[in-house]
Structures are given as structure tokens and as C-alpha cells.
Design an enzyme around this catalytic site. Structure first.
Site, PDB file in Angstrom:
ATOM      1  N   ALA A  29       0.849  -1.198   0.000  1.00  0.00           N
ATOM      2  CA  ALA A  29       0.000   0.000   0.000  1.00  0.00           C
ATOM      3  C   ALA A  29       0.876   1.237   0.000  1.00  0.00           C
ATOM      4  O   ALA A  29       2.096   1.148  -0.160  1.00  0.00           O
ATOM      5  CB  ALA A  29      -0.927  -0.017   1.211  1.00  0.00           C
ATOM      6  N   ASN A  30       0.274   2.405   0.139  1.00  0.00           N
ATOM      7  CA  ASN A  30       1.038   3.658   0.236  1.00  0.00           C
ATOM      8  C   ASN A  30       0.329   4.595   1.204  1.00  0.00           C
ATOM      9  O   ASN A  30      -0.729   4.267   1.739  1.00  0.00           O
ATOM     10  CB  ASN A  30       1.213   4.277  -1.151  1.00  0.00           C
ATOM     11  CG  ASN A  30      -0.116   4.624  -1.781  1.00  0.00           C
ATOM     12  OD1 ASN A  30      -0.837   5.492  -1.301  1.00  0.00           O
ATOM     13  ND2 ASN A  30      -0.478   3.907  -2.852  1.00  0.00           N
ATOM     14  N   ARG A  31       0.902   5.777   1.412  1.00  0.00           N
ATOM     15  CA  ARG A  31       0.431   6.667   2.476  1.00  0.00           C
ATOM     16  C   ARG A  31      -0.691   7.611   2.063  1.00  0.00           C
ATOM     17  O   ARG A  31      -0.982   8.565   2.774  1.00  0.00           O
ATOM     18  CB  ARG A  31       1.598   7.493   3.017  1.00  0.00           C
ATOM     19  CG  ARG A  31       2.659   6.669   3.685  1.00  0.00           C
ATOM     20  CD  ARG A  31       3.734   7.556   4.294  1.00  0.00           C
ATOM     21  NE  ARG A  31       4.868   6.765   4.714  1.00  0.00           N
ATOM     22  CZ  ARG A  31       4.901   6.037   5.836  1.00  0.00           C
ATOM     23  NH1 ARG A  31       3.854   6.021   6.643  1.00  0.00           N
ATOM     24  NH2 ARG A  31       5.964   5.332   6.138  1.00  0.00           N
TER      25      ARG A  31
END
Ligand code: C5P
Length: 224
Positions: A29-31
Site C-alpha cells: 500500500a502507500n500513504r
């Protein structure tokens, strides 16, 4: 009936991160928080547009007056966006994972004491922005985002050409700017007409100003 400068216009917005499964319990995932994309969807709805918000997993509330299609992966996001076509405009604000794991494990990957961890084999995800920009049902206005940590404007200009979209909203997400996950943003609007530097403002204000510009681009043109 909806009223406002975008009444009668259909809009698609993507927002949030994507989650790419590794095995049944893990993902890449990412932020991305979804704050900017959700704010844009809300502002489009306030301007009278009929909005489909295709959102990756986020913890923020869905905006009022929009149809939310929740997705997890980039491939699901692309399918949901294509299913929402035709539309007059699209704003792709999602932070789509560039890669996914080639073969999602059917079972949880186990650690084997004393042996090296298995490498993750990654493959490229579909580019939703580029696909929509070259789609037979292409919306008349397609807006992308460019989150960069270096060479912001030259990367944004190159992205405009590579993706085939009309505008790029470029923002600097270097660590220390507080933009990723934060409430404020400083962006540049990049188009064939050139680059506009906008002052720092809240993500809600960026959304309102972008929607004003979108409405301006539609005013005076009947069929889009
Ligand atoms: O190539 P890059 O990820 O920097 O491009 C960012 C823009 O492209 C954003 O508008 C993002 O939503 C969109 N994008 C996409 N699908 C991808 C990758 C990026 O729609 N697979």
C-alpha cells in the site's frame, strides 16, 4: 434536479491508495489518505455534477451527495472507472500502486527458519489515467495528479504528454512538506497553456479552486 455550474455533467473521481495483496493477510500500500480526492468529489457535487467516487481503502468519511464505489486493487479501480463511463470529466487523484505481486499467494506465506525469505515478484499495474485518456469513451476533460519529490514541473509536463490527459495537478510530497496525509497542499496546475503556481492552501480550497477552473472550461460549451 441538481443546480450549479456543473449541473447535468457526469464526473468520475478516483481517490485514496490501492491495496495490492501479497497473500490473504498482507498487502502493498502507500500513504495516501484520500483527503484531496474526496475533497474534489465533494466540491464537484456542490457544483451540481453527478459524481462517481471510486475510492481505495480510506479511513475518512464519504462526501455527501456522491456515489461511492469502494475498491481495493488497481485492477478493481480500473474496472469501476470504466464501468462509470461515459462521463464529461474525470479527475484521477488516487495514489494507484505501480506494481502488484505477480501471483497472490492462496495461503499465508510462512517463514522457514534458517532460509532466505521468498522474493516478491512484481508486475506493473494498469495505468488508469492513461487508459481513460485514450479511451473510446474519453471524457472531454481528464485531470491527473503528479506527486513528486524531485523535478516537480518537468516531471509533470512529461506526465501530461505520456498519460494523454489535459491537466496535471502537480504537488511536492517530499518528506517534511507534510502534504502526504496532511490537510494542506501547494500545487501547480500544468496544462498545454503552461504552468500556474497556486499558493499554499487547504486541500478543500485546492478542490474548490480546481472545480472553479473545471466549471470555467465547460461554460459556454454545450455538449462538453
Ligand atoms: O505515474 P504516476 O503514478 O506518477 O501518475 C500519477 C497520476 O496517474 C495520478 O493522477 C494517478 O491517479 C494516475 N495513475 C493511475 N493509474 C496508475 C498510476 C497512476 O491512474 N496505475
Amino acid at each position: 434536479p441538481l443546480t450549479g455550474p456543473l449541473a447535468g455533467r457526469r464526473a468520475i473521481v478516483t481517490s485514496g491508495p490501492t491495496h495490492e495483496p501479497i497473500d490473504p493477510v498482507r498487502y502493498i500500500a502507500n500513504r495516501s489518505s484520500g483527503k484531496q480526492g474526496h475533497a474534489i468529489a465533494a466540491a464537484l457535487a456542490r457544483a451540481g455534477a453527478e459524481v462517481t467516487l471510486v475510492s481505495g481503502p480510506v479511513t475518512i468519511a464519504p462526501p455527501a451527495g456522491v456515489t461511492v464505489v469502494p475498491v481495493e486493487t488497481a485492477r478493481e479501480m480500473l474496472a469501476a472507472v470504466e464501468a462509470a463511463l461515459p462521463a464529461d470529466l474525470a479527475v484521477m487523484a488516487a495514489a494507484v500502486a505501480d506494481w502488484r505481486v505477480a501471483a497472490e499467494g492462496a495461503e499465508k506465506i510462512k517463514k522457514a527458519p534458517g532460509s532466505e525469505p521468498a522474493p516478491l515478484h512484481l508486475v506493473e499495474n494498469p495505468d488508469i489515467l492513461a487508459t481513460v485518456s485514450r479511451h473510446p469513451k474519453r471524457p472531454s476533460l481528464v485531470v491527473g495528479f503528479a506527486a513528486e519529490t524531485q523535478n516537480l514541473l518537468s516531471n509533470a509536463a512529461a506526465k501530461l504528454a505520456r498519460k494523454g490527459c489535459d491537466w496535471i495537478v502537480a504537488n511536492d510530497v517530499s518528506p517534511g512538506t507534510g502534504i502526504m496525509g496532511g490537510d494542506r497542499n501547494r500545487v501547480h496546475l500544468v496544462s498545454a497553456a503552461g504552468v500556474e503556481d497556486w499558493p499554499e492552501m487547504s486541500k478543500d480550497e485546492v478542490a474548490a479552486r480546481l472545480v472553479q477552473r473545471i466549471a470555467g472550461s465547460f461554460s459556454g460549451s454545450l455538449g462538453g
